[in-house]
Enzyme design. Structure first.
Site, PDB file in Angstrom:
ATOM      1  N   GLY A   1      40.752  61.108   5.001  1.00  0.00           N
ATOM      2  CA  GLY A   1      40.215  59.798   4.639  1.00  0.00           C
ATOM      3  C   GLY A   1      40.404  58.746   5.722  1.00  0.00           C
ATOM      4  O   GLY A   1      40.342  59.028   6.927  1.00  0.00           O
TER       5      GLY A   1
ATOM      6  N   TYR B   1      46.556  49.401  -9.853  1.00  0.00           N
ATOM      7  CA  TYR B   1      46.160  49.428  -8.434  1.00  0.00           C
ATOM      8  C   TYR B   1      45.989  48.012  -7.880  1.00  0.00           C
ATOM      9  O   TYR B   1      46.466  47.698  -6.789  1.00  0.00           O
ATOM     10  CB  TYR B   1      44.846  50.216  -8.331  1.00  0.00           C
ATOM     11  CG  TYR B   1      44.330  50.451  -6.927  1.00  0.00           C
ATOM     12  CD1 TYR B   1      44.777  51.540  -6.177  1.00  0.00           C
ATOM     13  CD2 TYR B   1      43.360  49.627  -6.370  1.00  0.00           C
ATOM     14  CE1 TYR B   1      44.275  51.774  -4.896  1.00  0.00           C
ATOM     15  CE2 TYR B   1      42.852  49.851  -5.105  1.00  0.00           C
ATOM     16  CZ  TYR B   1      43.314  50.927  -4.369  1.00  0.00           C
ATOM     17  OH  TYR B   1      42.815  51.160  -3.107  1.00  0.00           O
TER      18      TYR B   1
ATOM     19  N   LYS C   1      48.119  46.391  -4.870  1.00  0.00           N
ATOM     20  CA  LYS C   1      47.426  45.993  -3.632  1.00  0.00           C
ATOM     21  C   LYS C   1      47.545  44.479  -3.390  1.00  0.00           C
ATOM     22  O   LYS C   1      47.610  44.036  -2.239  1.00  0.00           O
ATOM     23  CB  LYS C   1      45.960  46.434  -3.676  1.00  0.00           C
ATOM     24  CG  LYS C   1      45.773  47.955  -3.617  1.00  0.00           C
ATOM     25  CD  LYS C   1      46.258  48.524  -2.299  1.00  0.00           C
ATOM     26  CE  LYS C   1      45.985  50.006  -2.168  1.00  0.00           C
ATOM     27  NZ  LYS C   1      46.441  50.544  -0.869  1.00  0.00           N
TER      28      LYS C   1
HETATM   29  P1  NDP Z   1      42.706  59.566   0.439  1.00  0.00           P
HETATM   30  O1  NDP Z   1      42.918  59.855  -1.003  1.00  0.00           O
HETATM   31  O2  NDP Z   1      41.537  60.148   1.145  1.00  0.00           O
HETATM   32  O3  NDP Z   1      44.047  60.037   1.251  1.00  0.00           O
HETATM   33  C1  NDP Z   1      45.280  59.570   0.823  1.00  0.00           C
HETATM   34  C2  NDP Z   1      46.341  60.016   1.808  1.00  0.00           C
HETATM   35  O4  NDP Z   1      47.588  59.486   1.368  1.00  0.00           O
HETATM   36  C3  NDP Z   1      46.517  61.521   1.891  1.00  0.00           C
HETATM   37  O5  NDP Z   1      46.923  61.882   3.204  1.00  0.00           O
HETATM   38  C4  NDP Z   1      47.647  61.765   0.899  1.00  0.00           C
HETATM   39  O6  NDP Z   1      48.360  62.978   1.131  1.00  0.00           O
HETATM   40  C5  NDP Z   1      48.516  60.551   1.174  1.00  0.00           C
HETATM   41  N1  NDP Z   1      49.409  60.200   0.088  1.00  0.00           N
HETATM   42  C6  NDP Z   1      49.096  59.923  -1.204  1.00  0.00           C
HETATM   43  N2  NDP Z   1      50.218  59.668  -1.906  1.00  0.00           N
HETATM   44  C7  NDP Z   1      51.259  59.775  -1.048  1.00  0.00           C
HETATM   45  C8  NDP Z   1      52.676  59.655  -1.172  1.00  0.00           C
HETATM   46  N3  NDP Z   1      53.255  59.336  -2.331  1.00  0.00           N
HETATM   47  N4  NDP Z   1      53.440  59.867  -0.066  1.00  0.00           N
HETATM   48  C9  NDP Z   1      52.875  60.186   1.114  1.00  0.00           C
HETATM   49  N5  NDP Z   1      51.543  60.304   1.300  1.00  0.00           N
HETATM   50  C10 NDP Z   1      50.749  60.109   0.229  1.00  0.00           C
HETATM   51  O7  NDP Z   1      42.771  57.983   0.592  1.00  0.00           O
HETATM   52  P2  NDP Z   1      41.693  56.956   1.223  1.00  0.00           P
HETATM   53  O8  NDP Z   1      41.460  57.314   2.636  1.00  0.00           O
HETATM   54  O9  NDP Z   1      40.565  56.829   0.292  1.00  0.00           O
HETATM   55  O10 NDP Z   1      42.535  55.602   1.149  1.00  0.00           O
HETATM   56  C11 NDP Z   1      43.491  55.245   2.142  1.00  0.00           C
HETATM   57  C12 NDP Z   1      44.045  53.872   1.801  1.00  0.00           C
HETATM   58  O11 NDP Z   1      42.988  52.930   1.788  1.00  0.00           O
HETATM   59  C13 NDP Z   1      44.718  53.799   0.435  1.00  0.00           C
HETATM   60  O12 NDP Z   1      45.832  52.948   0.483  1.00  0.00           O
HETATM   61  C14 NDP Z   1      43.620  53.204  -0.448  1.00  0.00           C
HETATM   62  O13 NDP Z   1      44.163  52.542  -1.556  1.00  0.00           O
HETATM   63  C15 NDP Z   1      42.959  52.254   0.534  1.00  0.00           C
HETATM   64  N6  NDP Z   1      41.581  51.905   0.217  1.00  0.00           N
HETATM   65  C16 NDP Z   1      40.612  52.885   0.144  1.00  0.00           C
HETATM   66  C17 NDP Z   1      39.298  52.536  -0.119  1.00  0.00           C
HETATM   67  C18 NDP Z   1      38.201  53.574  -0.167  1.00  0.00           C
HETATM   68  O14 NDP Z   1      37.044  53.184  -0.379  1.00  0.00           O
HETATM   69  N7  NDP Z   1      38.485  54.849   0.054  1.00  0.00           N
HETATM   70  C19 NDP Z   1      38.916  51.151  -0.347  1.00  0.00           C
HETATM   71  C20 NDP Z   1      40.011  50.201  -0.239  1.00  0.00           C
HETATM   72  C21 NDP Z   1      41.284  50.594   0.042  1.00  0.00           C
HETATM   73  P3  NDP Z   1      47.851  64.383   0.464  1.00  0.00           P
HETATM   74  O15 NDP Z   1      46.591  64.758   1.218  1.00  0.00           O
HETATM   75  O16 NDP Z   1      48.968  65.319   0.707  1.00  0.00           O
HETATM   76  O17 NDP Z   1      47.583  64.080  -0.970  1.00  0.00           O
END
Ligand code: NDP
Length: 242
Positions: free
Chosen positions: A14, A148, A152
């Protein structure tokens, strides 16, 4: 341009993966963390040459041990990108205490845990960049996301408060609020919902790309951004203006 040691939480897929690649392309030494998806992490590391480390950011002792491991491998962390985040959506009347806790523990307490461990080193070296990935939904709220949005919005308050403590020590602390970004999560949304509900809310008429968020991060991580601290950078295609 100075090159630094950078750690991106949730950097194996992501937005985090795009951030890690972009920081590496700028010449920084980069490591990423992830929570449990070993296959994704292995594939990411093999493809990029960026080392991935597994621990849960909501666990303080795990952050202490994990950061010690990263620093033994790469050196002291200069740039911390708090990107790891999860959703556990439910309308409030059906939201369980576990759904509340998991999101707060990961998306808000995770920032405390990670930043608290690297902070003394940044203060000692008189340089640091802490970049927190918040969300448009922390700014405007969102149906079924009381957990959430609270976490945030908390990330933004954390950023503002900590920036005041870091300023004299050469540490900047900033937040980025992405809007709808074209990640795996988005590809599951039905075409009709995308064209009739989501896209009409976005004045630029498209989703953002993870690389566009990554460019915000590389800028805030750079020496050029030394006068920017405590700020919230919205990257949402004009969907929400503050
Ligand atoms: P993804 O779900 O694609 O990826 C999340 C990542 O975080 C993965 O590498 C996952 O690991 C890791 N992760 C989740 N929980 C934990 C934890 N407890 N400890 C360590 N690592 C963790 O996320 P996105 O790319 O969609 O989002 C990234 C950030 O951007 C987030 O904070 C999200 O809230 C924010 N965001 C995203 C938006 C969107 O449109 N996608 C919009 C606005 C904000 P694993 O692969 O092992 O699960």
């Amino acid at each position: 341009m100075s090159t630094r040691v950078a750690l991106v939480t949730g950097g194996t897929r992501g937005i985090g993966a795009a951030i890690a690649r972009a920081l590496k392309a700028e010449g920084h030494a980069v490591a990423v963390t992830y929570a449990g998806n070993d296959d994704k992490a292995r594939a990411f590391s093999e493809e990029t040459g960026i080392a991935s480390f597994k621990w849960d950011v909501s666990d303080y002792e795990a952050c202490q041990a994990g950061i010690a491991e990263v620093e033994a491998a790469l050196g002291p962390i200069d740039v911390l990108v708090n990107n790891a985040g999860i959703t556990r959506d439910a309308p409030f009347h059906r939201m369980t205490p576990d759904q509340w806790r998991e999101v707060i523990d990961t998306n808000l307490t995770g920032l405390f845990n990670m930043t608290h461990v690297v902070w003394p080193g940044m203060r000692g070296r008189k340089f640091g960049r802490v970049i927190n990935i918040s969300s448009i939904n922390g700014q405007k709220g969102q149906f079924a996301q009381a957990n959430y949005a609270a976490a945030k919005a908390g990330d933004i308050g954390f950023t503002k408060a900590l920036s005041q403590e870091g300023a004299r020590a050469g540490i900047t602390v900033n937040a980025i609020c992405p809007g709808y970004i074209n990640t795996e999560m988005m590809s599951t949304i039905p075409e009709k919902v995308m064209t009739e509900t989501i896209l009409p809310q976005i004045p630029v008429g498209r989703l953002g790309e993870a690389e566009e968020i990554a460019r915000c991060v590389t800028f805030l991580a750079s020496d050029d951004a030394g006068f920017i601290t405590g700020s919230t950078l919205s990257a949402n295609g004009g969907q929400y203006l503050q």
